[in-house]
Each structure stands twice: as structure tokens, then as C-alpha cells.
Design a protein around this motif. Structure first.
Motif, mmCIF file in Angstrom:
data_model
loop_
_atom_site.group_PDB
_atom_site.id
_atom_site.type_symbol
_atom_site.label_atom_id
_atom_site.label_comp_id
_atom_site.label_asym_id
_atom_site.label_seq_id
_atom_site.Cartn_x
_atom_site.Cartn_y
_atom_site.Cartn_z
ATOM 1 N N UNK A 119 0.825 -1.212 0.000
ATOM 2 C CA UNK A 119 0.000 0.000 0.000
ATOM 3 C C UNK A 119 0.860 1.265 0.000
ATOM 4 N N UNK A 120 1.867 1.397 0.876
ATOM 5 C CA UNK A 120 2.714 2.598 0.802
ATOM 6 C C UNK A 120 3.451 2.724 -0.532
ATOM 7 N N UNK A 121 3.827 1.599 -1.145
ATOM 8 C CA UNK A 121 4.491 1.654 -2.439
ATOM 9 C C UNK A 121 3.536 2.195 -3.508
ATOM 10 N N UNK A 122 2.279 1.782 -3.451
ATOM 11 C CA UNK A 122 1.291 2.239 -4.432
ATOM 12 C C UNK A 122 0.854 3.685 -4.190
ATOM 13 N N UNK A 123 0.678 4.057 -2.918
ATOM 14 C CA UNK A 123 0.115 5.372 -2.591
ATOM 15 C C UNK A 123 1.167 6.443 -2.305
ATOM 16 N N UNK A 124 2.393 6.023 -2.048
ATOM 17 C CA UNK A 124 3.465 6.989 -1.796
ATOM 18 C C UNK A 124 3.230 7.807 -0.546
ATOM 19 N N UNK A 125 3.639 9.070 -0.601
ATOM 20 C CA UNK A 125 3.571 9.921 0.590
ATOM 21 C C UNK A 125 2.144 10.259 1.016
ATOM 22 N N UNK A 126 1.166 9.964 0.158
ATOM 23 C CA UNK A 126 -0.236 10.217 0.500
ATOM 24 C C UNK A 126 -0.861 9.066 1.275
ATOM 25 N N UNK A 127 -0.087 8.040 1.578
ATOM 26 C CA UNK A 127 -0.604 6.843 2.236
ATOM 27 C C UNK A 127 -1.412 7.145 3.493
ATOM 28 N N UNK A 128 -0.896 7.913 4.468
ATOM 29 C CA UNK A 128 -1.688 8.135 5.694
ATOM 30 C C UNK A 128 -3.053 8.789 5.424
ATOM 31 N N UNK A 129 -3.071 9.817 4.571
ATOM 32 C CA UNK A 129 -4.334 10.502 4.287
ATOM 33 C C UNK A 129 -5.323 9.580 3.583
ATOM 34 N N UNK A 130 -4.833 8.808 2.631
ATOM 35 C CA UNK A 130 -5.726 7.906 1.898
ATOM 36 C C UNK A 130 -6.209 6.764 2.781
ATOM 37 N N UNK A 131 -5.362 6.286 3.685
ATOM 38 C CA UNK A 131 -5.808 5.252 4.619
ATOM 39 C C UNK A 131 -6.882 5.792 5.560
ATOM 40 N N UNK A 132 -6.764 7.061 5.962
ATOM 41 C CA UNK A 132 -7.787 7.679 6.815
ATOM 42 C C UNK A 132 -9.139 7.635 6.099
ATOM 43 N N UNK A 133 -9.156 8.047 4.824
ATOM 44 C CA UNK A 133 -10.399 8.046 4.058
ATOM 45 C C UNK A 133 -10.877 6.633 3.764
ATOM 46 N N UNK A 134 -9.953 5.700 3.607
ATOM 47 C CA UNK A 134 -10.333 4.299 3.421
ATOM 48 C C UNK A 134 -11.005 3.764 4.683
ATOM 49 N N UNK A 135 -10.495 4.152 5.852
ATOM 50 C CA UNK A 135 -11.118 3.753 7.117
ATOM 51 C C UNK A 135 -12.533 4.293 7.229
ATOM 52 N N UNK A 136 -12.737 5.540 6.792
ATOM 53 C CA UNK A 136 -14.077 6.126 6.808
ATOM 54 C C UNK A 136 -14.998 5.345 5.871
ATOM 55 N N UNK A 137 -14.466 4.947 4.721
ATOM 56 C CA UNK A 137 -15.262 4.178 3.753
ATOM 57 C C UNK A 137 -15.669 2.825 4.329
ATOM 58 N N UNK A 138 -14.735 2.159 4.996
ATOM 59 C CA UNK A 138 -15.058 0.871 5.620
ATOM 60 C C UNK A 138 -16.156 1.048 6.661
ATOM 61 N N UNK A 139 -16.090 2.121 7.433
ATOM 62 C CA UNK A 139 -17.128 2.385 8.444
ATOM 63 C C UNK A 139 -18.486 2.602 7.790
ATOM 64 N N UNK A 140 -18.525 3.289 6.654
ATOM 65 C CA UNK A 140 -19.803 3.496 5.956
ATOM 66 C C UNK A 140 -20.334 2.185 5.384
ATOM 67 N N UNK A 141 -19.422 1.294 4.990
ATOM 68 C CA UNK A 141 -19.844 -0.002 4.446
ATOM 69 C C UNK A 141 -20.362 -0.930 5.543
ATOM 70 N N UNK A 142 -19.832 -0.773 6.766
ATOM 71 C CA UNK A 142 -20.204 -1.623 7.889
ATOM 72 C C UNK A 142 -20.602 -0.758 9.084
ATOM 73 N N UNK A 143 -21.723 -0.028 8.972
ATOM 74 C CA UNK A 143 -22.119 0.861 10.068
ATOM 75 C C UNK A 143 -22.506 0.066 11.314
ATOM 76 N N UNK A 144 -22.201 0.658 12.451
ATOM 77 C CA UNK A 144 -22.510 0.044 13.737
ATOM 78 C C UNK A 144 -23.757 0.689 14.330
ATOM 79 N N UNK A 145 -24.465 -0.054 15.161
ATOM 80 C CA UNK A 145 -25.619 0.510 15.860
ATOM 81 C C UNK A 145 -25.166 1.445 16.962
ATOM 82 N N UNK A 146 -24.026 1.127 17.582
ATOM 83 C CA UNK A 146 -23.452 2.006 18.595
ATOM 84 C C UNK A 146 -21.939 1.902 18.512
#
Length: 151
Positions: free
Chosen positions: A33-60
Motif C-alpha cells: 500500500x505505501x508503495x502504491x500510494x506513496x507519501x499520501x498513504x496516511x491521508x488515503x488510509x484515513x479516508x479508506x477507514x471512513x469508507x469501511x465504516x460506511x460499508x459496515x455501520x454500527x448501531x453504537x
């Protein structure tokens, strides 16, 4: 909307859960992943985490602990909480190893996931960040929100 139980069903053979060796997980997370995304890796992983949360929303938000365990992200515990902030600690043997061997590594995927789950459950804008000190053998992730900033 995706359902975590359907993913879990595909992650089993003859009723037994499939597991992935940490080595394979680390190859993808820390090398590919860092090889593919380069220096933008942390920011893109943050948004990927948000996407995963939207795909698997929790009740609480308390259910995030179970999600972290199932995803192999580690043990998530609330260490402090106030009116507009919650601090989590994240621990695991893999995290300890990653911190020891690599020193600087990103946990923005997990931070983005927690921020989005708080947004979904509380219906307010939330942001999360890692503790830059990475005290001891754990990661601290702080989620902050302003109740005057609804979605």
C-alpha cells in the motif's frame, strides 16, 4: 449497504473461520500500500477507514471494539472520555512488533474508521488523530466532535 455477517460467512470453510498470517497482512499494509500510494498513504488510509465504516455501520460506537477484533486491528479500549472527545488505546502483539521494528507507522485506517463511526452514530462531524508519542506498546487514537456541527 454491506453486511459484516455476509463477509464473515464468506470467510469460513466448513464452518471454521479463515485466518491470514500476520506476514501476509503486513506485506500488504506496510509494503504494498505505501508503495502504491506513496507519501499520501496516511491521508488515503484515513479516508479508506471512513469508507469501511460506511460499508459496515454500527448501531453504537461501543461495537467498534468487536469490529477491531474481527478485523485483526487489535484490542480497542476507551481510556478517557469527555463531552466532546473520546480517547482509545489500541494494542496487539502485531502493533508492538510494528512499532518496535518499523518505528514510524500509520494507524490512520483505524482513526478514519473510528471518526466515521462516531459521525454515523452521533450524527455530528467528527475527526480522529493518532497520538504522535505512541506511548509504550500501544497506540492512542483520539476522536473529537462538536455537537454544534451536525451532519
Amino acid at each position: 449497504m454491506s453486511d459484516l455477517t455476509s463477509v464473515e460467512g464468506r470467510s469460513r470453510v466448513d464452518g471454521e473461520p479463515l485466518t491470514v498470517p500476520a506476514y501476509g497482512y503486513e506485506l500488504i499494509r506496510e509494503i504494498l500500500i505505501p508503495d502504491l500510494l506513496g507519501r499520501d498513504t496516511p491521508e488515503l488510509l484515513y479516508w479508506a477507514g471512513k469508507r469501511i465504516a460506511r460499508m459496515f455501520p454500527l448501531e453504537n460506537v461501543e461495537d467498534a471494539r468487536l469490529f477491531f477484533e474481527k478485523a485483526g486491528w487489535g484490542t480497542l479500549e476507551v481510556s478517557k472520555q469527555s463531552k466532546h472527545e473520546i480517547e482509545y488505546t489500541l494494542t496487539s502483539r502485531l502493533i508492538e512488533k510494528r512499532l518496535k521494528e518499523k518505528g514510524k507507522c500509520s494507524f490512520q485506517l483505524e482513526a478514519g474508521y473510528l471518526a466515521q463511526q462516531h459521525e454515523l452514530v452521533k450524527k455530528i462531524i467528527a475527526e480522529a488523530f493518532e497520538d504522535p508519542k505512541r506511548r509504550g506498546k500501544k497506540i492512542t487514537i483520539t476522536v473529537r466532535w462538536d455537537s454544534k456541527d451536525p451532519i
